[in-house]
Design a protein around this motif. Structure first.
Motif, PDB file in Angstrom:
ATOM      1  N   ASP A  46       0.661  -1.347  -0.216  1.00  0.00           N
ATOM      2  CA  ASP A  46       0.072   0.136  -0.004  1.00  0.00           C
ATOM      3  C   ASP A  46       1.047   0.841  -0.059  1.00  0.00           C
ATOM      4  N   THR A  47       1.863   1.095   0.881  1.00  0.00           N
ATOM      5  CA  THR A  47       2.971   2.428   0.283  1.00  0.00           C
ATOM      6  C   THR A  47       3.617   2.546  -0.428  1.00  0.00           C
ATOM      7  N   LYS A  48       3.858   1.552  -1.222  1.00  0.00           N
ATOM      8  CA  LYS A  48       4.450   1.528  -2.363  1.00  0.00           C
ATOM      9  C   LYS A  48       3.536   2.205  -3.330  1.00  0.00           C
ATOM     10  N   GLU A  49       2.747   1.903  -3.599  1.00  0.00           N
ATOM     11  CA  GLU A  49       1.385   1.809  -4.378  1.00  0.00           C
ATOM     12  C   GLU A  49       0.668   3.665  -4.516  1.00  0.00           C
ATOM     13  N   ARG A  50       1.200   4.353  -3.154  1.00  0.00           N
ATOM     14  CA  ARG A  50       0.942   5.801  -2.805  1.00  0.00           C
ATOM     15  C   ARG A  50       2.124   6.219  -3.202  1.00  0.00           C
ATOM     16  N   GLY A  51       3.514   5.646  -3.046  1.00  0.00           N
ATOM     17  CA  GLY A  51       4.499   6.843  -4.140  1.00  0.00           C
ATOM     18  C   GLY A  51       5.040   7.403  -2.580  1.00  0.00           C
ATOM     19  N   PHE A  52       5.327   6.555  -1.584  1.00  0.00           N
ATOM     20  CA  PHE A  52       5.453   7.118  -0.704  1.00  0.00           C
ATOM     21  C   PHE A  52       7.403   7.092  -0.522  1.00  0.00           C
ATOM     22  N   PHE A  53       7.670   5.944  -1.090  1.00  0.00           N
ATOM     23  CA  PHE A  53       9.185   5.616  -1.158  1.00  0.00           C
ATOM     24  C   PHE A  53      10.061   6.609  -2.621  1.00  0.00           C
ATOM     25  N   ASN A  54       9.495   7.229  -3.237  1.00  0.00           N
ATOM     26  CA  ASN A  54       9.492   8.349  -3.452  1.00  0.00           C
ATOM     27  C   ASN A  54      10.416   9.045  -3.022  1.00  0.00           C
ATOM     28  N   LYS A  55      10.003   9.034  -1.726  1.00  0.00           N
ATOM     29  CA  LYS A  55      10.607  10.257  -1.041  1.00  0.00           C
ATOM     30  C   LYS A  55      11.932  10.030   0.179  1.00  0.00           C
TER      31      LYS A  55
ATOM     32  N   GLY B 231      24.089  -3.500   8.415  1.00  0.00           N
ATOM     33  CA  GLY B 231      23.737  -2.165   9.688  1.00  0.00           C
ATOM     34  C   GLY B 231      23.228  -1.042   8.786  1.00  0.00           C
ATOM     35  N   PRO B 232      22.397  -1.202   7.591  1.00  0.00           N
ATOM     36  CA  PRO B 232      21.572   0.229   7.001  1.00  0.00           C
ATOM     37  C   PRO B 232      19.602  -0.115   7.669  1.00  0.00           C
ATOM     38  N   THR B 233      19.574  -2.014   7.687  1.00  0.00           N
ATOM     39  CA  THR B 233      18.694  -1.857   8.429  1.00  0.00           C
ATOM     40  C   THR B 233      17.948  -0.649   9.725  1.00  0.00           C
ATOM     41  N   LEU B 234      18.417  -0.211  10.186  1.00  0.00           N
ATOM     42  CA  LEU B 234      17.244   0.878  10.629  1.00  0.00           C
ATOM     43  C   LEU B 234      17.577   1.992  11.207  1.00  0.00           C
ATOM     44  N   THR B 235      18.921   2.255   9.989  1.00  0.00           N
ATOM     45  CA  THR B 235      18.800   3.079   8.836  1.00  0.00           C
ATOM     46  C   THR B 235      17.454   3.936   8.076  1.00  0.00           C
ATOM     47  N   ARG B 236      17.718   3.003   7.249  1.00  0.00           N
ATOM     48  CA  ARG B 236      16.139   3.232   6.619  1.00  0.00           C
ATOM     49  C   ARG B 236      14.623   3.081   7.242  1.00  0.00           C
ATOM     50  N   SER B 237      14.837   2.407   8.639  1.00  0.00           N
ATOM     51  CA  SER B 237      13.425   2.592   9.188  1.00  0.00           C
ATOM     52  C   SER B 237      13.195   3.948   9.962  1.00  0.00           C
ATOM     53  N   LEU B 238      14.580   4.493  10.612  1.00  0.00           N
ATOM     54  CA  LEU B 238      14.448   6.315  10.987  1.00  0.00           C
ATOM     55  C   LEU B 238      13.618   6.355   9.509  1.00  0.00           C
ATOM     56  N   ILE B 239      14.659   6.447   8.495  1.00  0.00           N
ATOM     57  CA  ILE B 239      13.996   7.499   7.700  1.00  0.00           C
ATOM     58  C   ILE B 239      12.441   7.367   7.328  1.00  0.00           C
ATOM     59  N   GLU B 240      12.418   6.667   7.104  1.00  0.00           N
ATOM     60  CA  GLU B 240      10.638   6.300   7.132  1.00  0.00           C
ATOM     61  C   GLU B 240       9.970   6.368   7.641  1.00  0.00           C
ATOM     62  N   GLY B 241      10.246   6.196   9.215  1.00  0.00           N
ATOM     63  CA  GLY B 241       9.673   6.974  10.340  1.00  0.00           C
ATOM     64  C   GLY B 241       9.489   8.320  10.510  1.00  0.00           C
TER      65      GLY B 241
ATOM     66  N   GLU C 216       4.174  13.769   7.483  1.00  0.00           N
ATOM     67  CA  GLU C 216       3.022  13.764   6.985  1.00  0.00           C
ATOM     68  C   GLU C 216       1.792  13.881   8.219  1.00  0.00           C
ATOM     69  N   LEU C 217       2.099  12.880   8.860  1.00  0.00           N
ATOM     70  CA  LEU C 217       1.173  13.164  10.106  1.00  0.00           C
ATOM     71  C   LEU C 217       0.855  14.701  10.606  1.00  0.00           C
ATOM     72  N   GLY C 218       2.087  15.841  10.532  1.00  0.00           N
ATOM     73  CA  GLY C 218       2.378  16.262  10.668  1.00  0.00           C
ATOM     74  C   GLY C 218       2.693  17.059  11.868  1.00  0.00           C
ATOM     75  N   GLY C 219       3.938  15.991  12.067  1.00  0.00           N
ATOM     76  CA  GLY C 219       4.726  15.821  13.173  1.00  0.00           C
ATOM     77  C   GLY C 219       4.063  15.311  14.659  1.00  0.00           C
ATOM     78  N   GLY C 220       5.248  14.821  15.775  1.00  0.00           N
ATOM     79  CA  GLY C 220       5.158  14.625  16.564  1.00  0.00           C
ATOM     80  C   GLY C 220       6.113  13.610  16.936  1.00  0.00           C
ATOM     81  N   HIS C 221       6.238  12.570  17.365  1.00  0.00           N
ATOM     82  CA  HIS C 221       7.224  11.486  18.603  1.00  0.00           C
ATOM     83  C   HIS C 221       7.225  10.319  17.140  1.00  0.00           C
ATOM     84  N   VAL C 222       8.772  10.082  17.436  1.00  0.00           N
ATOM     85  CA  VAL C 222       8.942   8.816  16.354  1.00  0.00           C
ATOM     86  C   VAL C 222       9.712   7.519  17.732  1.00  0.00           C
ATOM     87  N   LEU C 223       8.854   6.631  17.664  1.00  0.00           N
ATOM     88  CA  LEU C 223      10.099   5.663  18.248  1.00  0.00           C
ATOM     89  C   LEU C 223       9.924   4.742  17.820  1.00  0.00           C
ATOM     90  N   LEU C 224      11.518   4.336  17.323  1.00  0.00           N
ATOM     91  CA  LEU C 224      12.568   3.448  16.624  1.00  0.00           C
ATOM     92  C   LEU C 224      13.181   2.269  17.477  1.00  0.00           C
TER      93      LEU C 224
END
Length: 397
Positions: free
Chosen positions: A193-202, A356-366, A372-380
């Motif tokens: 669903d995320t891929k379909e809406r183009g989120f990963f382009n960011k 190595g890059p697994t949690l870095t990618r997760s952080l970028i996506e988070g 998109e949500l207008g801000g807030g806390h991200v828990l990784l």
């Protein structure tokens, strides 16, 4: 009110990051290249695409876990490939590497050692090297060990494989197979669903891979190996250990991810959206009992929230490294957070685990999700080899 920042001086400039796609083990041109060279060249391209001159970088923090040719030189090697003569160092902590590198970058800025730090994480599990380790006490003086796969199969505390750790934890928490199948099914739906809406382009950047002669070797423009899966297909798979099947665990892959850590002033100058502020609020680490690795992240998260005086209801985005669907089921039992609320924009259970890059990618996506949500806390949060859990809280405002 948010608690004081762990590193008040440090900020992550929004939109100056990027990640490669993570093709599965042995499925792309990344299996045939020096991953350190690829990572250095790729970070240079990411900075160019984001409009950040390389001269802005003063320091590098690298994170990788699998040995690569010329790794002895680490940051000087990668900096040379980027064509920018700066110092740096290397950090490694199994699956936690991608987050630890970001933390080290923030600490470097906080210490006023350097104002703009490039964090670059990468790994290639494909064709991992075989090391020969002299051991005079052994019957055979030297023993060869396949660095990646043999380590996956050995917990120093128990001698058990990581799959066994997932199974033991599932039994401890009385998790049933049907639940982990449902988790894996939802995680695939979230990803597509995320891929379909183009989120990963960011967040994702396609890369052309060349031979040493400069000829095209292939293009890395997809998480190769990730396919839609039905709940019926998941339920039909053979159980390898309690609640663990090939569909409810991650797969080895290759890739890189990078971002910048700098001061508040420089972050506003470098970011395409200077009104967005991203800071690190706090972090915690914990260890579970031997071979109960999937429960360690929840321990770290609870410890972090208690220390900060915050509640999980205050979190806008939950992102975790979940090598097993068991991880998410256990986290719900530890914290009360429904596993349906985790990883709305994808996770490593689906797109793979180059370490190595697994949690870095997760952080970028988070972070992108929080914007998109207008801000807030991200828990990784996530687990790492040796029943270790790590958690960090970021604030996007």
């Amino acid at each position: 009110m948010s608690p004081p920042a762990l590193f008040p001086r440090a900020r992550i400039p929004y939109g100056t990051w990027g990640s490669s796609y993570f093709p599965a083990w042995q499925t792309s041109a990344l299996a045939q290249v020096n991953i350190g060279q690829f990572a250095g060249e790729s970070m240079g391209r990411v900075l160019g695409l984001r409009g950040v001159p390389q001269r802005e970088l003063e320091y590098l923090v690298l994170g990788s876990t699998v040995p690569w040719h010329w790794k002895f030189w680490t940051a000087p090697m990668v900096a040379s490939i980027m064509g920018h003569r700066i110092p740096g160092f290397h950090v490694e902590q199994a699956c936690a590497t991608g987050l630890q590198a970001v933390l080290m970058g923030a600490a470097t800025v906080e210490a006023q050692s350097h104002d703009t730090v490039g964090v670059l994480t990468f790994d290639r599990t494909s064709d991992s090297p075989v090391g020969v380790f002299p051991e005079r006490r052994a019957y055979e003086r030297t023993q060869a060990i396949a660095d990646v796969w043999d380590n996956f199969g050995f917990d120093p505390a128990t001698g058990k494989a990581m799959i066994a750790a997932a199974g033991m934890t599932a039994r401890k928490y009385r998790i049933e197979r049907g639940e982990t199948d449902e988790i894996a099914f939802l995680r695939h739906q979230q990803y597509f669903d995320t891929k379909e809406r183009g989120f990963f382009n960011k967040t994702m950047v396609p890369f052309d891979v060349l031979t040493v002669q400069g000829r095209p070797l292939g293009t890395v423009d997809d998480d190769v190996g990730v396919k839609p899966v039905s709940l019926g297909q998941l339920r039909a798979q053979r159980e390898l250990d309690t609640c663990v099947t090939s569909g409810t665990q991650t797969h080895a892959s290759d890739g890189m991810a990078c971002l910048l850590v700098t001061t508040e002033g420089r972050a506003k100058e470098l970011s395409p959206r200077p009104e967005i502020s991203i800071r690190l609020v706090g972090k915690a680490e914990a260890r579970a009992q031997p071979s109960l690795m999937p429960e360690a992240p929840g321990i770290a998260v609870n410890r972090l929230m208690d220390r900060l005086g915050m509640k999980l209801d205050d979190i806008a985005v939950f992102k975790n490294h979940n090598p097993f669907a068991v991880n998410d089921a256990v986290f719900q039992r530890q914290t009360g957070v429904e596993w349906t609320d985790l990883n709305r924009t994808g996770c490593s259970l689906v797109w793979g685990h180059p370490q190595g890059p697994t949690l870095t990618r997760s952080l970028i996506e988070g972070l992108e999700e929080a914007v998109e949500l207008g801000g807030g806390h991200v828990l990784l949060f996530g687990c790492a080899a040796g029943d270790v859990g790590i958690a960090a809280l970021f604030e996007v405002s």
